[in-house]
Design an enzyme around this catalytic site. Structure first.
Site, PDB file in Angstrom:
ATOM      1  N   SER A 245       0.698  -1.213   0.104  1.00 45.56           N
ATOM      2  CA  SER A 245       0.146  -0.113   0.075  1.00 45.56           C
ATOM      3  C   SER A 245       0.999   1.229   0.138  1.00 45.56           C
ATOM      4  O   SER A 245       1.991   1.207   0.133  1.00 45.56           O
ATOM      5  CB  SER A 245      -0.940   0.082   1.271  1.00 45.56           C
ATOM      6  OG  SER A 245      -0.170   0.159   2.343  1.00 45.56           O
ATOM      7  N   LYS A 246       0.386   2.501   0.117  1.00 42.07           N
ATOM      8  CA  LYS A 246       0.836   3.519  -0.020  1.00 42.07           C
ATOM      9  C   LYS A 246       1.782   3.636   1.211  1.00 42.07           C
ATOM     10  O   LYS A 246       2.894   4.620   1.077  1.00 42.07           O
ATOM     11  CB  LYS A 246      -0.225   4.818   0.244  1.00 42.07           C
ATOM     12  CG  LYS A 246      -0.530   5.163  -1.305  1.00 42.07           C
ATOM     13  CD  LYS A 246      -1.363   6.628  -1.199  1.00 42.07           C
ATOM     14  CE  LYS A 246      -2.090   6.769  -2.487  1.00 42.07           C
ATOM     15  NZ  LYS A 246      -3.421   7.231  -1.839  1.00 42.07           N
ATOM     16  N   ARG A 247       1.591   3.087   2.386  1.00 43.89           N
ATOM     17  CA  ARG A 247       2.105   3.338   3.613  1.00 43.89           C
ATOM     18  C   ARG A 247       3.763   2.577   3.180  1.00 43.89           C
ATOM     19  O   ARG A 247       4.504   3.092   3.862  1.00 43.89           O
ATOM     20  CB  ARG A 247       1.564   2.186   4.501  1.00 43.89           C
ATOM     21  CG  ARG A 247       1.267   2.747   5.880  1.00 43.89           C
ATOM     22  CD  ARG A 247       0.711   1.626   6.640  1.00 43.89           C
ATOM     23  NE  ARG A 247       0.190   0.712   6.000  1.00 43.89           N
ATOM     24  CZ  ARG A 247       0.564  -0.590   6.131  1.00 43.89           C
ATOM     25  NH1 ARG A 247       1.663  -0.978   7.041  1.00 43.89           N
ATOM     26  NH2 ARG A 247       0.044  -1.825   5.512  1.00 43.89           N
ATOM     27  N   GLY A 249       5.344   3.077   0.575  1.00 39.34           N
ATOM     28  CA  GLY A 249       6.044   3.929  -0.395  1.00 39.34           C
ATOM     29  C   GLY A 249       5.584   3.384  -1.806  1.00 39.34           C
ATOM     30  O   GLY A 249       6.297   4.038  -2.951  1.00 39.34           O
TER      31      GLY A 249
END
Ligand code: GLU
Length: 486
Positions: A245-247, A249
């Site tokens: 996920s975006k978490r 990067g």
């Protein structure tokens, strides 16, 4: 002889092209190009509420940036609605499907009962036994209904190119809907009909579609169509082994483009997420990837997304490019950052290419290049705190060293003779009894503001005498003020 390979990339334009989708596209493309086959692009825009033209454009732009070209399309799935409906009617006619009149409430009650029995829910098959003539009467009267596929008993299996033999018990599938009550075809029907009509030979897609595959195989069989080969590519996980996920990067493809990654490095990185060439090669050009690619070498295990590896690969690809090629690529970033104008860069084109050749080996992204090259342009620089702490810790000593540097530069006339420059500087240091090593470090901070830069003589040569003089004067001024204030 088997049919020539035809693969497809079938994104839903409900979101940006993300890392997982980009990898699916890449694997399809590599397989098409490796086997001399064709890649079809199909935009699965049947979710009209969530699909947007903007997303379609973003997906096409992302593919183009990655260097992925296609041989056919883009086709838009919504344009084949009639084919999907016709296939549902074919299924009905062959008794491979039936009309289901169960209401939403009835189905909800079935589901609830299954949950309370701690069973996973499949449709009970209540409307299976309605005689076709009776069902037709009810349909003709306009009674709301869906069309369900009649799942036969037994098992559905295939040999997955990645996972090997894979089998589902049909009892776990349950009669599934192919046409909703508003006449809209569902995903499994639309995909199967399109893949049939587009003569797709190999379906390469994410593991998240494995549970759809037995349904699609049953549909192919009922439609008397050839079942393609399936290759389900494992998920991409973050370094903590959770879904990417975006978490972690992970961003949309366009963000990597904006951050200054090279498309050839980005595709190299994606190719290695779940695939390997079978030897210890890691840095590979697109031509090498095409040559080495095979479905057999896709691993069944999930792949871990590691931004540092992407950076490393980017640095490797960057260092393989010529200075002039790097200059072409990075020029707009210098202009946008206000470091130089287009005209200035054109006037110093050779110098700029040489500068890029010099800084590219220490840079991982195009933004790194800008940061590293910035001190070589005129104007004030910032002294990085870590550089000051390390090499200007003793301010008086630094001032003394820079004083010697100033007299060296003053007497230097051959700013392009790197070896001679070094010999003359060392001789002067010996005469003045200062450490040449320490002087060069202090000088590096004065010239670039940083701890690491290309070799100090190369740096001076690229800056030219007047900028070097200006920078040393500025540093002496700064150190003088610091000493006074202390
Ligand atoms: N449109 C589907 C998706 O984006 C892909 C369908 C497929 O590859 O079969 O997940």
């Amino acid at each position: 002889m088997s049919a020539p390979v035809r693969v497809r990339f079938a994104p839903s334009p409900t979101g940006f092209l993300h890392v997982g989708g980009a990898r699916t596209a890449l694997f399809n493309w590599l397989w098409a190009r490796h086997s001399g086959g064709e890649l079809v692009l199909r935009i699965e825009d049947t979710d009209l509420e969530r699909s947007t033209e903007e997303m379609t454009t973003a997906i096409l732009d992302g593919l183009e940036w990655m260097g992925i070209d296609w041989d056919e399309g883009p086709h838009f799935q919504s344009e084949s609605r009639d084919n999907h409906r016709a296939a549902a009617l074919d299924l009905l006619e062959a008794d491979a499907a039936y009309a289901c009149f169960c209401t939403v409430e009835e189905l909800a009650a079935e589901r609830k009962a299954a949950i309370s029995r701690k069973e996973s829910y499949v449709y009970s098959g209540k409307c299976r036994a309605i005689p076709p003539a009776r069902a037709n009467e009810r349909r003709d009267k306009g009674e709301p209904h869906t069309i369900r596929f009649r799942v036969p008993s037994g098992q559905t299996s295939w040999v997955d190119a990645v996972h090997g033999p894979t089998r589902f018990d049909n009892r776990t599938i349950g009669d599934f809907i192919v046409l909703r009550s508003d006449g809209a075809p569902v995903y499994n029907l639309a995909v199967t009909v399109d893949d049939r009509d587009m003569q797709i030979t190999d379906v390469i897609r994410g593991d998240d579609h494995i549970s759809n595959t037995p349904k699609q195989i049953l549909l192919y069989q009922a439609l008397r169509a050839t079942v393609p080969r399936f290759a389900h590519v494992p998920l991409i996980l973050g370094p903590d082994k959770r879904k990417l996920s975006k978490r972690h990067g992970a961003l949309g493809v366009s963000a990597y483009q904006e951050q200054g990654y090279l498309p050839q490095a980005f595709t190299n990185f994606l190719a290695l997420l779940g695939w390997s060439p079978g030897d210890d090669r890691e840095v590979m050009s697109q031509a090498e990837l095409i040559e080495a690619f095979s479905l057999e070498r896709i691993t069944g295990k999930s792949a871990v997304f590691d931004v540092q590896k992407l950076e490393w690969l980017n640095g490797q690809h960057l260092s393989m490019m010529s200075g002039l090629a790097v200059a072409d690529l990075v020029r707009p970033r210098f202009i946008t950052a206000g470091i130089a104008t287009e005209i200035e860069l054109a006037e110093r084109a050779i110098w700029f290419g040489e500068l890029m050749a010099m800084v590219k080996t220490r840079s991982r992204t195009l933004d790194d290049l800008v940061v590293q090259a910035r001190p070589f342009f005129g104007g004030a620089i910032e002294y990085q705190p870590d550089a000051v702490a390390k090499f200007w810790k003793d301010r008086k000593m630094a001032r003394e060293l820079l004083g010697v540097a100033a007299s060296y530069v003053d007497g230097e006339t051959a700013f392009d003779d790197l070896e001679g420059m070094e010999a003359r500087l060392r001789a002067l240091c010996e005469e003045r009894s200062v450490s040449a090593g320490k002087l060069m470090q202090a000088l590096r901070v004065a010239l670039t503001g940083t701890r690491v830069s290309p070799g100090i003589f190369e740096t001076m040569a690229a800056m030219g005498k007047s900028l070097v003089v200006e920078r040393i004067e500025a540093a002496l001024g700064y150190l003088g003020r610091e000493i006074e204030a202390a």
